[in-house]
Motif scaffolding. Structure first.
Motif, PDB file in Angstrom:
ATOM      1  N   ASN A   1       0.345   1.593   2.631  1.00 12.58           N
ATOM      2  CA  ASN A   1       1.692   1.581   3.126  1.00 12.58           C
ATOM      3  C   ASN A   1       2.692   2.380   2.168  1.00 12.58           C
ATOM      4  OD1 ASN A   1       1.239  -0.193   5.170  1.00 12.58           O
ATOM      5  ND2 ASN A   1       1.933  -2.133   4.224  1.00 12.58           N
TER       6      ASN A   1
ATOM      7  N   ILE B   1       5.113   5.357   3.648  1.00 15.29           N
ATOM      8  CA  ILE B   1       6.576   5.497   3.389  1.00 15.29           C
ATOM      9  C   ILE B   1       6.873   6.811   2.847  1.00 15.29           C
ATOM     10  CG2 ILE B   1       8.317   4.343   2.242  1.00 15.29           C
ATOM     11  CD1 ILE B   1       7.001   1.646   2.749  1.00 15.29           C
TER      12      ILE B   1
ATOM     13  N   LYS C   1       7.202   9.626   4.968  1.00 16.87           N
ATOM     14  CA  LYS C   1       8.389   9.372   6.102  1.00 16.87           C
ATOM     15  C   LYS C   1       7.634   8.597   7.382  1.00 16.87           C
ATOM     16  CE  LYS C   1      11.428  11.961   3.818  1.00 16.87           C
ATOM     17  NZ  LYS C   1      11.802  11.442   2.628  1.00 16.87           N
ATOM     18  N   GLU C   2       6.741   7.779   7.341  1.00 17.89           N
ATOM     19  CA  GLU C   2       5.943   7.099   8.191  1.00 17.89           C
ATOM     20  C   GLU C   2       6.391   5.345   8.050  1.00 17.89           C
ATOM     21  OE1 GLU C   2       1.999   7.844   8.526  1.00 17.89           O
ATOM     22  OE2 GLU C   2       2.355  10.132   8.224  1.00 17.89           O
ATOM     23  N   GLN C   3       6.178   4.688   9.112  1.00 19.07           N
ATOM     24  CA  GLN C   3       6.129   3.189   8.974  1.00 19.07           C
ATOM     25  C   GLN C   3       5.284   2.795   8.422  1.00 19.07           C
ATOM     26  OE1 GLN C   3       8.597   1.376  10.019  1.00 19.07           O
ATOM     27  NE2 GLN C   3      10.032   2.850  10.315  1.00 19.07           N
ATOM     28  N   PRO C   4       5.159   1.628   7.643  1.00 17.06           N
ATOM     29  CA  PRO C   4       4.107   0.886   6.989  1.00 17.06           C
ATOM     30  C   PRO C   4       3.239   0.562   8.085  1.00 17.06           C
ATOM     31  CG  PRO C   4       6.204  -0.022   6.103  1.00 17.06           C
ATOM     32  CD  PRO C   4       6.351   0.898   7.142  1.00 17.06           C
ATOM     33  N   LYS C   5       1.995   0.543   7.664  1.00 17.51           N
ATOM     34  CA  LYS C   5       0.918   0.437   8.999  1.00 17.51           C
ATOM     35  C   LYS C   5       0.361  -1.053   8.851  1.00 17.51           C
ATOM     36  CE  LYS C   5      -1.250   5.071   8.337  1.00 17.51           C
ATOM     37  NZ  LYS C   5      -2.389   5.879   8.055  1.00 17.51           N
TER      38      LYS C   5
END
Length: 165
Positions: free
Chosen positions: A87, A91, A94-98
């Motif tokens: 996660n 982050i 720049k991605e959402q936590p999976k």
């Protein structure tokens, strides 16, 4: 008189030394292997979400009074650390936590619940329990890495996954 006191002390000493059992410093080898047997197929063929779901099921299936609950606890610590790392990587990209943030953030609460409710940990305080879990986690992690490295489940059987990069 001195002889009587000495005999009384000799008889009472074993009773006082048995009054409080010293807590173990890590889970047994059997517990580590049992947890690996239960969860390794998921680590090998599954993904992180499947592992999180399997741990949730494990907690539902095994009562807190059963020593096998440690299978769930040690795998929970490992999977939570891995999910938290993945996660954080997401982050930083720049991605959402999976993975389930509520589950990950709830690890300390789950461990505290078992410390306070399971008779397995009646001789532990929070410090000795923390040390016990940390030591057990390290042994579990080393055992798991050894399984991947020494090809108990070769790479062609255990493809690249969240657990086997």
């Amino acid at each position: 008189m001195k002889k009587r006191l000495l005999i009384l002390f000799a008889l009472a000493f074993p009773l006082t030394s048995m009054a409080q059992e010293t807590p173990k410093t890590q889970m047994t080898v059997g517990t580590t292997l049992g947890s690996l047997e239960r969860f390794f197929p998921i680590f090998c063929h599954g993904n992180m979400q499947q592992a999180i779901d399997a741990i949730k099921s494990c907690y539902q299936e095994i009562p807190a009074t059963n020593p096998d609950i440690e299978y769930c606890l040690i795998a929970d610590i490992y999977v939570t650390h891995m999910a938290k790392h993945l996660n954080q990587t997401a982050i930083s990209s720049k991605e959402q936590p999976k993975y389930d943030v509520n589950f990950i953030n709830g690890l300390d609460q789950r461990l505290t619940t078992y410390l306070n409710t399971s008779p397995l940990y009646k001789d532990y305080n929070s410090e000795t329990y923390k040390t016990y879990m940390e030591n057990s986690y390290l042994v579990f992690k080393i055992s798991l890495i050894t399984r991947f490295a020494y090809k108990f489940y070769p790479k062609d059987i255990c493809p690249k996954s969240d657990f086997n990069p």
